[in-house]
Enzyme design. Structure first.
Site, PDB file in Angstrom:
ATOM      1  N   ASN A 102     -14.270  11.668 -46.638  1.00 28.77           N
ATOM      2  CA  ASN A 102     -13.160  10.913 -47.226  1.00 28.77           C
ATOM      3  C   ASN A 102     -13.610   9.467 -47.425  1.00 28.77           C
ATOM      4  O   ASN A 102     -13.724   8.718 -46.460  1.00 28.77           O
ATOM      5  CB  ASN A 102     -11.948  10.991 -46.274  1.00 28.77           C
ATOM      6  CG  ASN A 102     -10.774  10.144 -46.755  1.00 28.77           C
ATOM      7  OD1 ASN A 102     -10.749   9.703 -47.904  1.00 28.77           O
ATOM      8  ND2 ASN A 102      -9.810   9.932 -45.871  1.00 28.77           N
ATOM      9  N   LYS A 109     -11.981   7.157 -48.817  1.00 32.30           N
ATOM     10  CA  LYS A 109     -10.849   6.217 -48.811  1.00 32.30           C
ATOM     11  C   LYS A 109     -10.969   5.281 -50.025  1.00 32.30           C
ATOM     12  O   LYS A 109     -11.434   5.715 -51.064  1.00 32.30           O
ATOM     13  CB  LYS A 109     -10.789   5.466 -47.484  1.00 32.30           C
ATOM     14  CG  LYS A 109     -10.837   6.426 -46.295  1.00 32.30           C
ATOM     15  CD  LYS A 109     -10.479   5.798 -44.998  1.00 32.30           C
ATOM     16  CE  LYS A 109     -10.526   6.863 -43.906  1.00 32.30           C
ATOM     17  NZ  LYS A 109     -10.011   6.375 -42.644  1.00 32.30           N
ATOM     18  N   HIS A 167      -2.360  12.037 -45.527  1.00 35.93           N
ATOM     19  CA  HIS A 167      -3.218  11.239 -44.644  1.00 35.93           C
ATOM     20  C   HIS A 167      -2.374  10.159 -43.961  1.00 35.93           C
ATOM     21  O   HIS A 167      -1.459   9.598 -44.560  1.00 35.93           O
ATOM     22  CB  HIS A 167      -4.351  10.605 -45.457  1.00 35.93           C
ATOM     23  CG  HIS A 167      -5.417  10.026 -44.592  1.00 35.93           C
ATOM     24  ND1 HIS A 167      -5.279   8.808 -43.968  1.00 35.93           N
ATOM     25  CD2 HIS A 167      -6.622  10.514 -44.210  1.00 35.93           C
ATOM     26  CE1 HIS A 167      -6.365   8.575 -43.250  1.00 35.93           C
ATOM     27  NE2 HIS A 167      -7.193   9.590 -43.382  1.00 35.93           N
ATOM     28  N   GLU A 209      -2.878   7.169 -43.362  1.00 37.73           N
ATOM     29  CA  GLU A 209      -2.848   5.866 -44.051  1.00 37.73           C
ATOM     30  C   GLU A 209      -1.832   5.875 -45.187  1.00 37.73           C
ATOM     31  O   GLU A 209      -1.229   4.847 -45.489  1.00 37.73           O
ATOM     32  CB  GLU A 209      -4.259   5.514 -44.551  1.00 37.73           C
ATOM     33  CG  GLU A 209      -5.171   5.130 -43.386  1.00 37.73           C
ATOM     34  CD  GLU A 209      -6.646   5.369 -43.616  1.00 37.73           C
ATOM     35  OE1 GLU A 209      -7.048   5.669 -44.762  1.00 37.73           O
ATOM     36  OE2 GLU A 209      -7.407   5.281 -42.634  1.00 37.73           O
ATOM     37  N   GLU A 213      -5.690  14.750 -37.108  1.00 36.62           N
ATOM     38  CA  GLU A 213      -6.272  13.420 -37.009  1.00 36.62           C
ATOM     39  C   GLU A 213      -5.362  12.506 -36.180  1.00 36.62           C
ATOM     40  O   GLU A 213      -4.390  11.957 -36.717  1.00 36.62           O
ATOM     41  CB  GLU A 213      -6.431  12.798 -38.403  1.00 36.62           C
ATOM     42  CG  GLU A 213      -7.321  13.575 -39.341  1.00 36.62           C
ATOM     43  CD  GLU A 213      -7.869  12.680 -40.441  1.00 36.62           C
ATOM     44  OE1 GLU A 213      -9.094  12.516 -40.489  1.00 36.62           O
ATOM     45  OE2 GLU A 213      -7.080  12.131 -41.222  1.00 36.62           O
ATOM     46  N   GLY A 234     -10.975   5.495 -37.769  1.00 35.60           N
ATOM     47  CA  GLY A 234     -11.653   4.237 -38.056  1.00 35.60           C
ATOM     48  C   GLY A 234     -11.829   3.324 -36.856  1.00 35.60           C
ATOM     49  O   GLY A 234     -12.154   2.146 -37.006  1.00 35.60           O
ATOM     50  N   SER A 281     -13.123   9.222 -36.418  1.00 35.39           N
ATOM     51  CA  SER A 281     -14.379   8.672 -35.896  1.00 35.39           C
ATOM     52  C   SER A 281     -15.450   9.732 -35.639  1.00 35.39           C
ATOM     53  O   SER A 281     -16.239   9.622 -34.686  1.00 35.39           O
ATOM     54  CB  SER A 281     -14.109   7.841 -34.632  1.00 35.39           C
ATOM     55  OG  SER A 281     -13.259   6.754 -34.944  1.00 35.39           O
TER      56      SER A 281
HETATM   57  P1  PGA Z   1     -12.902   7.893 -39.849  1.00 29.02           P
HETATM   58  O1  PGA Z   1     -11.744   8.377 -40.843  1.00 29.02           O
HETATM   59  O2  PGA Z   1     -13.911   8.987 -39.774  1.00 29.02           O
HETATM   60  O3  PGA Z   1     -13.472   6.659 -40.505  1.00 29.02           O
HETATM   61  O4  PGA Z   1     -12.272   7.631 -38.537  1.00 29.02           O
HETATM   62  C1  PGA Z   1     -11.271   9.686 -40.822  1.00 29.02           C
HETATM   63  C2  PGA Z   1     -10.101   9.818 -41.757  1.00 29.02           C
HETATM   64  O5  PGA Z   1      -9.273   8.921 -41.816  1.00 29.02           O
HETATM   65  O6  PGA Z   1      -9.962  10.818 -42.470  1.00 29.02           O
END
Ligand code: PGA
Length: 216
Positions: free
Chosen positions: A9, A11, A91, A93, A140, A146, A177
């Protein structure tokens, strides 16, 4: 053999120039495992740039809850389907920064399904509502995204088992992560079917290493 699903992803990252550089470097990494379903979810602006040459499937990170029409700024499922096979919906976010609710997300799932897009649906725990007909669920935990802090593989496996039982979903991946270094510890857990790396997908070498470590 256990199924293995890895969805990168990106983003809101990468220009077209940066995406082309990533692609050139990724293609030089070597052979990809045949036992894995691999998807890269990128910004809308990069779908057409990557479509022809990307050696893995392509996904979008969002979709309009509306069909085509007078919805300024939106990108419909039909438009995405011309370029990609997958879409991420729900997601954390999107839920946090764009106020997406379970009701809106249900509409998005319906629009995506109408045109045959496959769906990766993100949830933060076993209580999050999961609409019917999603293809893959991604567990998640918000605090792990992140931050460099992962859930423990044991707990991720436990939550995923609960989600599988409660929502009758067969394929669930872990995100938060995930790195090339820690991915194997998640893949060893019996109920974890793959991973959703964000930051670790931005570098072509790292992403390739992550795929190799996950599948070996
Ligand atoms: P990350 O993001 O691996 O940077 O923690 C995962 C995600 O938000 O899908």
């Amino acid at each position: 053999m256990k199924s293995l699903f890895i969805a990168g992803n990106w983003k809101c990252n990468k220009t077209m120039v940066e995406a082309r550089d990533w692609l050139a470097a990724f293609k030089h990494q070597g052979n990809l495992p045949v036992n894995a379903i691999l998807v890269l979810c990128v910004p809308y602006t990069l779908l057409n740039v990557l479509k022809a040459e990307l050696p893995v499937a392509l996904g979008a990170q969002n979709v309009s809850p509306f069909p085509d029409g007078a919805y300024t700024g939106e990108v419909s499922a039909k438009m995405i389907k011309e370029l990609a096979d997958w879409v991420i919906i729900g997601h954390s976010e999107r839920r946090k920064y764009f106020g997406e609710t379970d009701e809106v997300l249900k509409e998005k799932v319906m629009r995506a399904k109408e045109v045959g897009l496959k769906i990766i649906y993100c949830v933060s725990d076993e209580k999050t509502v999961i609409p019917h007909d999603v293809d893959i669920v991604a567990y998640e935990p918000v605090w792990a995204i992140g931050t460099g802090k992962t859930d423990t593989p044991e707990n991720a496996n436990h939550v995923i088992e609960m989600i599988k039982k409660q929502w009758r979903v067969t394929t669930i991946i872990y995100g938060g992560s995930v790195t090339a270094e820690n991915v194997a510890s998640f893949m060893r857990e019996p109920s974890i079917d793959g991973v959703l790396p964000g930051g670790a997908s931005l570098n072509p070498e790292t992403f390739f290493q992550l795929i190799i470590h996950a599948s070996s």
